[in-house]
Design a protein around this motif. Sequence first.
Motif, PDB file in Angstrom:
ATOM      1  N   PHE A   5       0.814  -1.120   0.058  1.00  0.00           N
ATOM      2  CA  PHE A   5       0.087   0.007   0.061  1.00  0.00           C
ATOM      3  C   PHE A   5       1.015   1.263  -0.044  1.00  0.00           C
ATOM      4  O   PHE A   5       0.478   2.473  -0.670  1.00  0.00           O
ATOM      5  N   VAL A   6       1.963   1.332   0.830  1.00  0.00           N
ATOM      6  CA  VAL A   6       2.920   2.280   0.738  1.00  0.00           C
ATOM      7  C   VAL A   6       3.421   2.409  -0.691  1.00  0.00           C
ATOM      8  O   VAL A   6       3.623   3.693  -0.952  1.00  0.00           O
ATOM      9  N   GLY A   7       3.820   1.440  -1.272  1.00  0.00           N
ATOM     10  CA  GLY A   7       4.367   1.569  -2.660  1.00  0.00           C
ATOM     11  C   GLY A   7       3.338   2.163  -3.589  1.00  0.00           C
ATOM     12  O   GLY A   7       3.853   2.875  -4.550  1.00  0.00           O
ATOM     13  N   LEU A   8       2.283   1.548  -3.578  1.00  0.00           N
ATOM     14  CA  LEU A   8       1.242   2.061  -4.304  1.00  0.00           C
ATOM     15  C   LEU A   8       0.707   3.492  -4.221  1.00  0.00           C
ATOM     16  O   LEU A   8       1.039   4.288  -5.204  1.00  0.00           O
ATOM     17  N   ALA A   9       0.785   3.856  -3.229  1.00  0.00           N
ATOM     18  CA  ALA A   9       0.462   5.104  -2.917  1.00  0.00           C
ATOM     19  C   ALA A   9       1.755   6.092  -3.426  1.00  0.00           C
ATOM     20  O   ALA A   9       1.655   7.325  -3.704  1.00  0.00           O
ATOM     21  N   GLY A  10       2.888   5.829  -3.070  1.00  0.00           N
ATOM     22  CA  GLY A  10       3.997   6.119  -3.305  1.00  0.00           C
ATOM     23  C   GLY A  10       4.151   6.514  -4.962  1.00  0.00           C
ATOM     24  O   GLY A  10       4.601   7.607  -5.305  1.00  0.00           O
ATOM     25  N   THR A  11       3.702   5.616  -5.522  1.00  0.00           N
ATOM     26  CA  THR A  11       3.730   5.610  -7.006  1.00  0.00           C
ATOM     27  C   THR A  11       2.462   6.662  -7.675  1.00  0.00           C
ATOM     28  O   THR A  11       3.176   7.693  -8.375  1.00  0.00           O
ATOM     29  N   LEU A  12       1.600   6.747  -6.682  1.00  0.00           N
ATOM     30  CA  LEU A  12       0.897   8.037  -7.310  1.00  0.00           C
ATOM     31  C   LEU A  12       1.291   9.283  -6.715  1.00  0.00           C
ATOM     32  O   LEU A  12       1.178  10.269  -7.640  1.00  0.00           O
ATOM     33  N   GLY A  13       1.997   9.486  -5.697  1.00  0.00           N
ATOM     34  CA  GLY A  13       2.502  10.712  -5.162  1.00  0.00           C
ATOM     35  C   GLY A  13       3.517  11.059  -6.222  1.00  0.00           C
ATOM     36  O   GLY A  13       3.627  12.343  -6.489  1.00  0.00           O
ATOM     37  N   ALA A  14       4.567  10.327  -6.634  1.00  0.00           N
ATOM     38  CA  ALA A  14       5.553  10.759  -7.440  1.00  0.00           C
ATOM     39  C   ALA A  14       4.763  11.143  -8.868  1.00  0.00           C
ATOM     40  O   ALA A  14       5.369  12.028  -9.357  1.00  0.00           O
ATOM     41  N   LEU A  52      -8.281  15.004   9.287  1.00  0.00           N
ATOM     42  CA  LEU A  52      -8.983  14.039   8.583  1.00  0.00           C
ATOM     43  C   LEU A  52      -8.673  12.775   9.286  1.00  0.00           C
ATOM     44  O   LEU A  52      -9.831  11.947   9.556  1.00  0.00           O
ATOM     45  N   PHE A  53      -7.494  12.285   9.624  1.00  0.00           N
ATOM     46  CA  PHE A  53      -7.358  10.928  10.259  1.00  0.00           C
ATOM     47  C   PHE A  53      -7.862  10.855  11.629  1.00  0.00           C
ATOM     48  O   PHE A  53      -8.249   9.881  12.139  1.00  0.00           O
ATOM     49  N   LYS A  54      -8.268  11.843  12.292  1.00  0.00           N
ATOM     50  CA  LYS A  54      -9.010  11.979  13.503  1.00  0.00           C
ATOM     51  C   LYS A  54     -10.396  11.901  13.478  1.00  0.00           C
ATOM     52  O   LYS A  54     -11.152  11.660  14.371  1.00  0.00           O
ATOM     53  N   ARG A  55     -10.728  12.511  12.465  1.00  0.00           N
ATOM     54  CA  ARG A  55     -12.378  12.816  12.295  1.00  0.00           C
ATOM     55  C   ARG A  55     -12.953  11.458  11.764  1.00  0.00           C
ATOM     56  O   ARG A  55     -14.074  11.304  11.967  1.00  0.00           O
ATOM     57  N   ILE A  56     -12.437  10.745  10.713  1.00  0.00           N
ATOM     58  CA  ILE A  56     -12.830   9.804  10.201  1.00  0.00           C
ATOM     59  C   ILE A  56     -12.245   8.448  10.650  1.00  0.00           C
ATOM     60  O   ILE A  56     -11.024   8.568  10.869  1.00  0.00           O
ATOM     61  N   SER A  57     -12.732   7.547  10.778  1.00  0.00           N
ATOM     62  CA  SER A  57     -12.077   5.929  10.806  1.00  0.00           C
ATOM     63  C   SER A  57     -11.177   5.716   9.831  1.00  0.00           C
ATOM     64  O   SER A  57     -11.810   5.198   8.790  1.00  0.00           O
ATOM     65  N   VAL A  58      -9.966   5.762  10.094  1.00  0.00           N
ATOM     66  CA  VAL A  58      -8.874   5.150   8.809  1.00  0.00           C
ATOM     67  C   VAL A  58      -8.040   4.278   9.469  1.00  0.00           C
ATOM     68  O   VAL A  58      -7.318   4.445  10.618  1.00  0.00           O
ATOM     69  N   SER A  59      -7.861   3.184   8.851  1.00  0.00           N
ATOM     70  CA  SER A  59      -7.206   2.050   9.227  1.00  0.00           C
ATOM     71  C   SER A  59      -5.571   2.565   9.194  1.00  0.00           C
ATOM     72  O   SER A  59      -5.134   3.472   8.538  1.00  0.00           O
ATOM     73  N   PRO A  60      -4.734   1.964  10.215  1.00  0.00           N
ATOM     74  CA  PRO A  60      -3.337   2.547  10.257  1.00  0.00           C
ATOM     75  C   PRO A  60      -2.578   2.052   8.933  1.00  0.00           C
ATOM     76  O   PRO A  60      -1.602   2.693   8.655  1.00  0.00           O
ATOM     77  N   LEU A  61      -3.010   1.190   8.201  1.00  0.00           N
ATOM     78  CA  LEU A  61      -2.345   0.652   6.845  1.00  0.00           C
ATOM     79  C   LEU A  61      -2.919   1.879   6.100  1.00  0.00           C
ATOM     80  O   LEU A  61      -1.936   2.057   5.153  1.00  0.00           O
ATOM     81  N   LEU A  62      -4.212   2.478   5.774  1.00  0.00           N
ATOM     82  CA  LEU A  62      -4.154   3.699   4.943  1.00  0.00           C
ATOM     83  C   LEU A  62      -3.575   4.957   5.519  1.00  0.00           C
ATOM     84  O   LEU A  62      -3.081   5.555   4.696  1.00  0.00           O
ATOM     85  N   VAL A  63      -3.682   5.077   6.643  1.00  0.00           N
ATOM     86  CA  VAL A  63      -2.668   6.276   7.303  1.00  0.00           C
ATOM     87  C   VAL A  63      -1.235   6.316   6.628  1.00  0.00           C
ATOM     88  O   VAL A  63      -0.724   7.213   6.207  1.00  0.00           O
ATOM     89  N   SER A  64      -0.545   5.036   6.827  1.00  0.00           N
ATOM     90  CA  SER A  64       0.707   4.820   6.441  1.00  0.00           C
ATOM     91  C   SER A  64       1.005   5.084   4.981  1.00  0.00           C
ATOM     92  O   SER A  64       1.782   5.586   4.539  1.00  0.00           O
ATOM     93  N   ALA A  65       0.145   4.382   4.297  1.00  0.00           N
ATOM     94  CA  ALA A  65      -0.007   4.420   2.788  1.00  0.00           C
ATOM     95  C   ALA A  65       0.164   5.956   2.233  1.00  0.00           C
ATOM     96  O   ALA A  65       0.839   6.513   1.454  1.00  0.00           O
ATOM     97  N   ILE A  66      -0.909   6.777   2.948  1.00  0.00           N
ATOM     98  CA  ILE A  66      -1.071   7.935   2.336  1.00  0.00           C
ATOM     99  C   ILE A  66       0.103   8.912   3.088  1.00  0.00           C
ATOM    100  O   ILE A  66       0.640   9.922   2.094  1.00  0.00           O
ATOM    101  N   GLY A  67       0.232   8.816   4.383  1.00  0.00           N
ATOM    102  CA  GLY A  67       1.500   9.663   5.006  1.00  0.00           C
ATOM    103  C   GLY A  67       2.733   9.498   4.498  1.00  0.00           C
ATOM    104  O   GLY A  67       3.452  10.276   3.697  1.00  0.00           O
ATOM    105  N   THR A  68       3.342   8.515   4.449  1.00  0.00           N
ATOM    106  CA  THR A  68       4.483   7.956   4.062  1.00  0.00           C
ATOM    107  C   THR A  68       4.674   7.781   2.668  1.00  0.00           C
ATOM    108  O   THR A  68       5.496   8.171   2.050  1.00  0.00           O
ATOM    109  N   GLY A  69       3.840   6.851   2.075  1.00  0.00           N
ATOM    110  CA  GLY A  69       3.831   6.647   0.630  1.00  0.00           C
ATOM    111  C   GLY A  69       3.542   7.818  -0.289  1.00  0.00           C
ATOM    112  O   GLY A  69       4.505   8.451  -0.981  1.00  0.00           O
TER     113      GLY A  69
END
Length: 124
Positions: A5-14, A52-69
């Motif tokens: 997930f981090v890799g896929l999100a990282g691809t989109l960010g790049a 956003l991550f505190k207002r809606i329920s977001v899995s730690p996996l998605l938080v890592s993908a969006i933030g780090t990736g």
Amino acid sequence: MVYLFVGLAGTLGAILRYAIGITFFTHSTFPFTTLFINLIGSFLLAWLTTNLFKRISVSPLLVSAIGTGFVGSFTTFSTLSVETVTLLKDGELLLGIIYIFVSIFGGLLMSRIGFKVSGEAGKS
């Protein structure tokens, strides 16, 4: 699974970073692309992690993908460094100093604004 997930999100960010660069800032000697992207990324990461991550329920996996990736690959310190050295090497001392100053203090300001917009400014 988090690596995928981090890799896929990282691809989109790049890809987004590259698309912004070739769309808006193609003929400039000043590194506006990196400056713009790093300032937006500073705001975005602060806002996402405190709002956003505190207002809606977001899995730690998605938080890592969006933030780090995504945000991690969207922004870049290495490009900032190389562009600054290039400006200095080309004799653009004042532009190099302005670039570093705006990048660092602008990034901190944008992060602060991200916190403030999310309502987290001043909280310990």
